[in-house]
Design a protein around this motif. Sequence first.
Motif, PDB file in Angstrom:
ATOM      1  N   GLY A   1     -28.058  91.010  21.489  1.00  0.00           N
ATOM      2  CA  GLY A   1     -28.470  92.482  20.804  1.00  0.00           C
ATOM      3  C   GLY A   1     -30.007  92.109  20.086  1.00  0.00           C
ATOM      4  N   LEU A   2     -30.099  91.160  19.503  1.00  0.00           N
ATOM      5  CA  LEU A   2     -31.330  90.795  18.791  1.00  0.00           C
ATOM      6  C   LEU A   2     -32.481  90.977  19.693  1.00  0.00           C
ATOM      7  CD1 LEU A   2     -32.158  90.065  15.873  1.00  0.00           C
ATOM      8  CD2 LEU A   2     -32.218  87.679  16.527  1.00  0.00           C
ATOM      9  N   LEU A   3     -32.520  90.100  20.916  1.00  0.00           N
ATOM     10  CA  LEU A   3     -33.553  90.251  21.826  1.00  0.00           C
ATOM     11  C   LEU A   3     -33.785  91.847  22.495  1.00  0.00           C
ATOM     12  CD1 LEU A   3     -33.109  86.922  24.056  1.00  0.00           C
ATOM     13  CD2 LEU A   3     -34.815  87.397  22.316  1.00  0.00           C
ATOM     14  N   LEU A   4     -32.588  92.445  22.691  1.00  0.00           N
ATOM     15  CA  LEU A   4     -32.804  93.919  23.463  1.00  0.00           C
ATOM     16  C   LEU A   4     -33.239  94.861  22.222  1.00  0.00           C
ATOM     17  CD1 LEU A   4     -29.387  94.179  25.242  1.00  0.00           C
ATOM     18  CD2 LEU A   4     -31.728  94.083  26.483  1.00  0.00           C
ATOM     19  N   SER A   5     -32.983  94.671  21.113  1.00  0.00           N
ATOM     20  CA  SER A   5     -33.365  95.659  20.239  1.00  0.00           C
ATOM     21  C   SER A   5     -34.859  95.248  19.662  1.00  0.00           C
ATOM     22  CB  SER A   5     -32.510  95.723  18.809  1.00  0.00           C
ATOM     23  OG  SER A   5     -32.743  94.356  18.069  1.00  0.00           O
ATOM     24  N   THR A   6     -35.204  94.129  19.594  1.00  0.00           N
ATOM     25  CA  THR A   6     -36.489  93.728  19.235  1.00  0.00           C
ATOM     26  C   THR A   6     -37.623  94.297  20.223  1.00  0.00           C
ATOM     27  OG1 THR A   6     -35.702  91.789  18.015  1.00  0.00           O
ATOM     28  CG2 THR A   6     -38.219  91.846  18.424  1.00  0.00           C
ATOM     29  N   PHE A   7     -37.392  93.886  21.807  1.00  0.00           N
ATOM     30  CA  PHE A   7     -38.240  94.173  22.604  1.00  0.00           C
ATOM     31  C   PHE A   7     -38.200  95.740  23.073  1.00  0.00           C
ATOM     32  CE2 PHE A   7     -37.935  89.450  23.592  1.00  0.00           C
ATOM     33  CZ  PHE A   7     -39.218  89.300  23.825  1.00  0.00           C
ATOM     34  N   GLY A   8     -37.253  96.396  22.772  1.00  0.00           N
ATOM     35  CA  GLY A   8     -37.305  97.848  22.852  1.00  0.00           C
ATOM     36  C   GLY A   8     -38.233  98.478  21.854  1.00  0.00           C
ATOM     37  N   LEU A   9     -37.823  97.769  20.667  1.00  0.00           N
ATOM     38  CA  LEU A   9     -38.576  98.554  19.566  1.00  0.00           C
ATOM     39  C   LEU A   9     -40.258  98.149  19.650  1.00  0.00           C
ATOM     40  CD1 LEU A   9     -36.364  98.012  16.481  1.00  0.00           C
ATOM     41  CD2 LEU A   9     -37.063 100.160  17.629  1.00  0.00           C
ATOM     42  N   VAL A  10     -40.382  96.908  20.193  1.00  0.00           N
ATOM     43  CA  VAL A  10     -41.924  96.520  20.469  1.00  0.00           C
ATOM     44  C   VAL A  10     -42.499  97.575  21.305  1.00  0.00           C
ATOM     45  CG1 VAL A  10     -43.339  94.838  21.310  1.00  0.00           C
ATOM     46  CG2 VAL A  10     -41.594  94.326  19.643  1.00  0.00           C
ATOM     47  N   ALA A  11     -41.682  97.650  22.450  1.00  0.00           N
ATOM     48  CA  ALA A  11     -42.247  98.695  23.361  1.00  0.00           C
ATOM     49  C   ALA A  11     -42.730 100.051  22.982  1.00  0.00           C
ATOM     50  CB  ALA A  11     -41.280  98.629  24.723  1.00  0.00           C
ATOM     51  N   LEU A  12     -41.618 100.716  22.207  1.00  0.00           N
ATOM     52  CA  LEU A  12     -41.662 101.890  21.934  1.00  0.00           C
ATOM     53  C   LEU A  12     -42.862 102.164  20.678  1.00  0.00           C
ATOM     54  CD1 LEU A  12     -37.925 102.981  21.202  1.00  0.00           C
ATOM     55  CD2 LEU A  12     -39.259 103.896  22.755  1.00  0.00           C
ATOM     56  N   VAL A  13     -43.047 101.151  19.741  1.00  0.00           N
ATOM     57  CA  VAL A  13     -44.188 101.313  18.809  1.00  0.00           C
ATOM     58  C   VAL A  13     -45.224 101.186  19.577  1.00  0.00           C
ATOM     59  CG1 VAL A  13     -44.873 100.476  16.783  1.00  0.00           C
ATOM     60  CG2 VAL A  13     -42.382 100.551  16.924  1.00  0.00           C
TER      61      VAL A  13
END
Length: 509
Positions: free
Chosen positions: A200-212
């Motif tokens: 969950g940590l990896l999915l949320s972090t990389f997802g937010l990185v891509a959005l921002v």
Amino acid sequence: MKSFGPRRWWVLGALVVILLAVSLDLTALNVALPTLSTQLHASTGALQWIVASYTLVSATLLIPAGLLGDRYGRKKVLLGGITIFLVASVLATYVSSPAGLIAARTLMGIGSAIITPLAMSVMLVVFPKEEQPKALAAWAAASFLGLPLGPIIGGYLLDHFWWGSIFFINIPVSAVALLLGLVLIPESRSAAAPRPDYAGLLLSTFGLVALVYGAIQQEEYGWGDARVWGVMAAGAVLVAAFVAWTRRAARPLIDLSLFRDRRFTGGAVPATLLTFALFGVLFVTPQYFQGVLGADALGSGMRLLPLIGGLLVTSRLSPRLVTRYGAALPIAGGGIIIAAGMVMGAFTTADNGYAMAAVWLTIAGLGMGLMLPSSMTAAMGALPADRAGVGSAVLMTVRMVGGAFGAAVLGSLLSSGYRSHVDVAGLSPAAADEAGDKVGGGLAVAGRLHDPGLLRSARSAFVHGMDLTLFTGAGIMVLAALLALILLPRHRTPEDTVDGQSTHEYASA
């Protein structure tokens, strides 16, 4: 709950000071970009990433930082974050290349991501629940005030010292906060901290990185470029995968039931929409002061003082209103007041002076001072005490992402309004491209060609774009007010005061 006596106010003072330094760094650098371009020989792309690296890292590491604090000790992790911020500020002060400054700013973003949620969760430990609205109001004021104060302080330092002084000021502030934290802040952690949810940590972090990252890049490439929408689409897929994973994980990173709690959603959504609108205002108004009213960098920052004054007045009133009436009415009332200020600002013409801007900024500031502390109190009231770190990180992440999108969306609206109204007829193709891109280009071309007609057109076109932006921001604030009334009870409930006392473990400070 363990009593900390007068010591709790010293803890609050230390946290407010470091939070103010962190929030200043979000906007103080903007006024230094022309200087950095000259003295560090930084390209346009390098300047963009000197600013964006901080926002990108701080927005995407909030949740991991909150999780670490809950699991390993909030004091320990918070002091680590302050140390990282201090070291990064020293590096940023004395670097001599754009790459070095980008690296230092990235480190500062990591420190910011740790400090912001853990400062909030520490407040829930040291303050009894009846005093937590006051503490959160101080936290909100410090977090918010730094945004408009950044250009003021940055402009002053650049006028009187070298460019590195905008980072040097963080060094004594961070050092004092670190010493006070070592002595005063109690250690606390979750009584039953589960193993981290690494997937969950990896999915949320990389997802937010891509959005921002996509939101940041649209300023250079536009929404229609695959480097923007493609990256953002990938981020959305990762965030969706994170939600799906969280639903089936035995010990998820985030308890999604939190978003079904009307207190949390009713506080978090208005706070996010407010951040969205505020970042848009802070993107537009300094350009208006400089490009239309002719102010310099320091003068532009000083002209934001009415916004700060209004915020300070009502942020002191907000905790009492929440205690007496609940959070819904102050949030909704603040949203309507902000909308009224923005609507007034949206009737600005190129012929108006600063007086009109001062009035509508004051009105907007009054609404912000009511809305932000009340919404944070409502949202924090829904967080279980043993998940205060990660819960507050979720709240701050949503707000930071909202701010990044606010600057991107409202900034693109400003640009489209300007480009559709500036008159570049009769200019050479190169001059027309430069003048038609943004107000700074229009002013530069008008100055070189000594063309008063183009100067008037560029200023009028910019004001048109600003008016569109403010009208949109006003609509967003009305929506925030309505959502607060729908989601939150319209009378005071025991949960309107944050409950942070049940399951913390303490260690002597």
